[in-house]
Design a protein around this motif. Structure first.
Motif, PDB file in Angstrom:
ATOM      1  N   SER A  48       0.831  -1.205   0.000  1.00  0.00           N
ATOM      2  CA  SER A  48       0.000   0.000   0.000  1.00  0.00           C
ATOM      3  C   SER A  48       0.866   1.256   0.000  1.00  0.00           C
ATOM      4  O   SER A  48       0.421   2.324  -0.415  1.00  0.00           O
ATOM      5  CB  SER A  48      -0.939   0.004   1.210  1.00  0.00           C
ATOM      6  N   ALA A  49       2.106   1.126   0.465  1.00  0.00           N
ATOM      7  CA  ALA A  49       2.997   2.290   0.464  1.00  0.00           C
ATOM      8  C   ALA A  49       3.757   2.400  -0.858  1.00  0.00           C
ATOM      9  O   ALA A  49       4.560   3.309  -1.040  1.00  0.00           O
ATOM     10  CB  ALA A  49       3.968   2.213   1.630  1.00  0.00           C
ATOM     11  N   GLY A  50       3.523   1.441  -1.757  1.00  0.00           N
ATOM     12  CA  GLY A  50       4.124   1.545  -3.086  1.00  0.00           C
ATOM     13  C   GLY A  50       5.348   0.688  -3.309  1.00  0.00           C
ATOM     14  O   GLY A  50       6.087   0.883  -4.280  1.00  0.00           O
ATOM     15  N   ALA A  51       5.570  -0.289  -2.437  1.00  0.00           N
ATOM     16  CA  ALA A  51       6.732  -1.167  -2.620  1.00  0.00           C
ATOM     17  C   ALA A  51       6.374  -2.360  -3.503  1.00  0.00           C
ATOM     18  O   ALA A  51       5.217  -2.761  -3.571  1.00  0.00           O
ATOM     19  CB  ALA A  51       7.232  -1.664  -1.268  1.00  0.00           C
ATOM     20  N   ILE A  52       7.394  -2.894  -4.175  1.00  0.00           N
ATOM     21  CA  ILE A  52       7.252  -4.194  -4.828  1.00  0.00           C
ATOM     22  C   ILE A  52       7.434  -5.209  -3.703  1.00  0.00           C
ATOM     23  O   ILE A  52       8.334  -5.053  -2.877  1.00  0.00           O
ATOM     24  CB  ILE A  52       8.364  -4.414  -5.872  1.00  0.00           C
ATOM     25  N   VAL A  53       6.593  -6.240  -3.656  1.00  0.00           N
ATOM     26  CA  VAL A  53       6.709  -7.191  -2.549  1.00  0.00           C
ATOM     27  C   VAL A  53       6.960  -8.605  -3.074  1.00  0.00           C
ATOM     28  O   VAL A  53       6.247  -9.083  -3.944  1.00  0.00           O
ATOM     29  CB  VAL A  53       5.449  -7.189  -1.666  1.00  0.00           C
ATOM     30  N   LEU A  54       8.007  -9.220  -2.561  1.00  0.00           N
ATOM     31  CA  LEU A  54       8.230 -10.644  -2.798  1.00  0.00           C
ATOM     32  C   LEU A  54       7.933 -11.368  -1.494  1.00  0.00           C
ATOM     33  O   LEU A  54       8.221 -10.857  -0.417  1.00  0.00           O
ATOM     34  CB  LEU A  54       9.675 -10.929  -3.213  1.00  0.00           C
ATOM     35  N   HIS A  55       7.401 -12.576  -1.619  1.00  0.00           N
ATOM     36  CA  HIS A  55       6.901 -13.241  -0.429  1.00  0.00           C
ATOM     37  C   HIS A  55       7.581 -14.586  -0.194  1.00  0.00           C
ATOM     38  O   HIS A  55       7.425 -15.516  -0.993  1.00  0.00           O
ATOM     39  CB  HIS A  55       5.390 -13.419  -0.588  1.00  0.00           C
ATOM     40  N   HIS A  56       8.337 -14.689   0.884  1.00  0.00           N
ATOM     41  CA  HIS A  56       8.864 -15.996   1.299  1.00  0.00           C
ATOM     42  C   HIS A  56       7.746 -16.726   2.039  1.00  0.00           C
ATOM     43  O   HIS A  56       7.233 -16.203   3.028  1.00  0.00           O
ATOM     44  CB  HIS A  56      10.051 -15.840   2.254  1.00  0.00           C
ATOM     45  N   LYS A  57       7.420 -17.925   1.607  1.00  0.00           N
ATOM     46  CA  LYS A  57       6.320 -18.635   2.246  1.00  0.00           C
ATOM     47  C   LYS A  57       6.652 -19.037   3.668  1.00  0.00           C
ATOM     48  O   LYS A  57       5.769 -19.099   4.528  1.00  0.00           O
ATOM     49  CB  LYS A  57       5.956 -19.878   1.428  1.00  0.00           C
ATOM     50  N   GLY A  63      19.572 -13.035   5.827  1.00  0.00           N
ATOM     51  CA  GLY A  63      20.519 -13.294   4.743  1.00  0.00           C
ATOM     52  C   GLY A  63      19.820 -13.869   3.525  1.00  0.00           C
ATOM     53  O   GLY A  63      20.052 -13.444   2.390  1.00  0.00           O
ATOM     54  N   ALA A  64      18.927 -14.817   3.763  1.00  0.00           N
ATOM     55  CA  ALA A  64      18.186 -15.458   2.677  1.00  0.00           C
ATOM     56  C   ALA A  64      17.310 -14.443   1.965  1.00  0.00           C
ATOM     57  O   ALA A  64      17.221 -14.426   0.735  1.00  0.00           O
ATOM     58  CB  ALA A  64      17.335 -16.601   3.219  1.00  0.00           C
ATOM     59  N   ALA A  65      16.666 -13.555   2.739  1.00  0.00           N
ATOM     60  CA  ALA A  65      15.771 -12.555   2.150  1.00  0.00           C
ATOM     61  C   ALA A  65      16.564 -11.572   1.287  1.00  0.00           C
ATOM     62  O   ALA A  65      16.149 -11.240   0.168  1.00  0.00           O
ATOM     63  CB  ALA A  65      15.015 -11.817   3.245  1.00  0.00           C
ATOM     64  N   LEU A  66      17.723 -11.137   1.784  1.00  0.00           N
ATOM     65  CA  LEU A  66      18.551 -10.215   1.004  1.00  0.00           C
ATOM     66  C   LEU A  66      18.947 -10.855  -0.322  1.00  0.00           C
ATOM     67  O   LEU A  66      18.911 -10.221  -1.366  1.00  0.00           O
ATOM     68  CB  LEU A  66      19.819  -9.851   1.787  1.00  0.00           C
ATOM     69  N   LYS A  67      19.309 -12.136  -0.253  1.00  0.00           N
ATOM     70  CA  LYS A  67      19.753 -12.809  -1.473  1.00  0.00           C
ATOM     71  C   LYS A  67      18.609 -12.904  -2.491  1.00  0.00           C
ATOM     72  O   LYS A  67      18.832 -12.781  -3.687  1.00  0.00           O
ATOM     73  CB  LYS A  67      20.305 -14.192  -1.144  1.00  0.00           C
ATOM     74  N   THR A  68      17.400 -13.128  -1.994  1.00  0.00           N
ATOM     75  CA  THR A  68      16.244 -13.130  -2.892  1.00  0.00           C
ATOM     76  C   THR A  68      16.122 -11.768  -3.571  1.00  0.00           C
ATOM     77  O   THR A  68      15.865 -11.676  -4.776  1.00  0.00           O
ATOM     78  CB  THR A  68      14.954 -13.444  -2.111  1.00  0.00           C
ATOM     79  N   GLY A  69      16.347 -10.703  -2.787  1.00  0.00           N
ATOM     80  CA  GLY A  69      16.293  -9.349  -3.334  1.00  0.00           C
ATOM     81  C   GLY A  69      17.354  -9.123  -4.397  1.00  0.00           C
ATOM     82  O   GLY A  69      17.087  -8.543  -5.451  1.00  0.00           O
TER      83      GLY A  69
ATOM     84  N   SER B 100      12.830 -19.475  -5.048  1.00  0.00           N
ATOM     85  CA  SER B 100      12.348 -19.607  -6.426  1.00  0.00           C
ATOM     86  C   SER B 100      10.828 -19.452  -6.474  1.00  0.00           C
ATOM     87  O   SER B 100      10.291 -18.891  -7.416  1.00  0.00           O
ATOM     88  CB  SER B 100      12.812 -20.929  -7.041  1.00  0.00           C
ATOM     89  N   GLU B 101      10.149 -19.911  -5.417  1.00  0.00           N
ATOM     90  CA  GLU B 101       8.695 -19.705  -5.329  1.00  0.00           C
ATOM     91  C   GLU B 101       8.356 -18.215  -5.292  1.00  0.00           C
ATOM     92  O   GLU B 101       7.448 -17.757  -5.977  1.00  0.00           O
ATOM     93  CB  GLU B 101       8.153 -20.360  -4.053  1.00  0.00           C
ATOM     94  N   ALA B 102       9.117 -17.477  -4.462  1.00  0.00           N
ATOM     95  CA  ALA B 102       8.862 -16.042  -4.305  1.00  0.00           C
ATOM     96  C   ALA B 102       9.026 -15.323  -5.640  1.00  0.00           C
ATOM     97  O   ALA B 102       8.199 -14.487  -6.015  1.00  0.00           O
ATOM     98  CB  ALA B 102       9.802 -15.452  -3.269  1.00  0.00           C
ATOM     99  N   LEU B 103      10.093 -15.672  -6.378  1.00  0.00           N
ATOM    100  CA  LEU B 103      10.358 -14.999  -7.650  1.00  0.00           C
ATOM    101  C   LEU B 103       9.339 -15.416  -8.715  1.00  0.00           C
ATOM    102  O   LEU B 103       8.910 -14.607  -9.523  1.00  0.00           O
ATOM    103  CB  LEU B 103      11.783 -15.303  -8.116  1.00  0.00           C
ATOM    104  N   LYS B 104       8.944 -16.683  -8.666  1.00  0.00           N
ATOM    105  CA  LYS B 104       7.980 -17.193  -9.640  1.00  0.00           C
ATOM    106  C   LYS B 104       6.620 -16.527  -9.444  1.00  0.00           C
ATOM    107  O   LYS B 104       5.992 -16.071 -10.397  1.00  0.00           O
ATOM    108  CB  LYS B 104       7.834 -18.710  -9.463  1.00  0.00           C
ATOM    109  N   GLU B 105       6.211 -16.491  -8.194  1.00  0.00           N
ATOM    110  CA  GLU B 105       4.913 -15.895  -7.841  1.00  0.00           C
ATOM    111  C   GLU B 105       4.840 -14.468  -8.353  1.00  0.00           C
ATOM    112  O   GLU B 105       3.829 -14.035  -8.880  1.00  0.00           O
ATOM    113  CB  GLU B 105       4.765 -15.911  -6.331  1.00  0.00           C
TER     114      GLU B 105
END
Lengths: 219, 110
Positions: A48-57, A63-69, B100-105
């Motif tokens: 809602s603030a205008g960010a792109i959001v990726l979602h770790h289930k 560290g893992a989140a940064l790498k996804t970014g 990979s799920e996060a990026l795929k989604e």
């Protein structure tokens, strides 16, 4: 292409909106929030603030989140990224100076509280940081004044070379070790970190440092 | 001695359960024979403790039970080490899947 500001967030619904908005109004930046398996409304608030959001289930750690970014930044063709915290202890106004410094010809610019300011930093943390700094300077031979700070600007080209497989908090040490190993061009820039009750509660406890050392030793 | 009887009964139960698991195909032939060997060896040592005494004296350890404990500790440390590595591997793989799920989604939404 604007710089991408990467913010790992875990249960930060209370602060994330404010943090994203402050970055958006500080300049022409794209903001990416990695919702690291939050159980609250972090993703909705960030969006809602205008960010792109990726979602770790499931929660995989900072560290893992940064790498996804970083992976996202590579795929989308960004040239510059900035690591930023979700808990509101960093100042969005200092992103631009960090990037300017980067453009002077560095691969990475690290924020430094010692060149800048740390507001309300507890004594116990000061001691731990001092020890960590001594240890880091010894092991990496980097000439730095502060360590384990999440406020950093990177050229994506340089980030691509880096091995980042520490999922939890030990990733910060790993990044520094990689800067040293790859002989990247690095510089420091002053930043202000404002420790609030909220960010302290969300942050690392002293026991966290033992966990980090354990992670670094066995992996 | 009573402790011998207790231990033998316990091992007998474990072996019976092992066979039941083999029948229901929860464990393979290889696993069955491996574990059977370990438990039979344990029973042999329990029934004839003097066997370990002789072995212990051979390698220069005073008591048979000491030798058994030394070996058991080494075995346990090694097992813990192997488990740690495995868990670490699983965690890393889990992270890869989540990423990979996060990026795929995200690609789907675009």
């Amino acid at each position: 292409m604007p710089a991408l500001i990467i913010i790992p967030a875990y249960n930060e619904a209370r602060k994330i909106k404010e943090v994203v908005s402050s970055i958006k109004s500080a300049g022409d930046f794209d903001v990416l929030v990695i919702d690291d398996g939050s159980v609250d409304e972090t993703a909705v608030a960030a969006q809602s603030a205008g960010a792109i959001v990726l979602h770790h289930k499931i929660n995989r750690g900072q560290g893992a989140a940064l790498k996804t970014g970083v992976e996202y930044a590579c795929r989308q063709g960004y040239e510059t990224v900035v690591f930023f915290d979700a808990d509101g202890q960093m100042s969005a106004a200092e992103i631009d100076p960090l990037i300017s410094k980067l453009h002077e010809g560095y691969d990475v610019v690290l924020g430094s509280r010692n060149l800048g300011r740390a507001i309300n930093m507890p004594v116990s943390r000061k001691i731990i940081k001092k020890l960590a700094l001594i240890l880091t300077r010894l092991t990496t031979r980097l000439d730095i004044t502060d360590t384990h700070i999440g406020f950093q600007a990177w050229r994506v080209d340089a980030l691509k070379k880096i091995r980042l497989n520490q999922d939890r908090m030990a990733h910060a040490s790993q990044l520094l070790a990689e800067i040293s190993r790859l002989k990247l061009r690095y510089a420091e820039a002053p930043v202000t970190i404002n420790y609030s009750d909220y960010s302290l509660k969300k942050g690392q406890s002293i026991f966290g440092s033992f966990r980090i050392i354990w992670d670094l030793l066995i992996k | 001695m009573l402790i011998q009887i207790i231990l033998i009964v316990l091992i007998a139960i474990i072996i019976l359960r092992l066979f039941a698991k083999y029948k229901s195909r929860e464990v393979s032939m290889r696993q069955l024979s491996g574990w059977l060997a370990i438990w039979l060896l344990a029973s042999a040592v329990i029934i004839r403790p003097d066997l370990t005494v002789r072995l212990a004296n051979l390698v220069g350890v005073g008591r048979g039970s000491d030798l058994v404990i030394y070996l058991a500790i080494i075995f346990l440390f090694y097992t813990v080490f192997r488990l740690l590595l495995r868990i670490e591997n699983m965690e890393k793989n889990l992270t890869k899947v989540v990423r990979s799920e996060a990026l795929k989604e995200h690609n789907r939404h675009e």
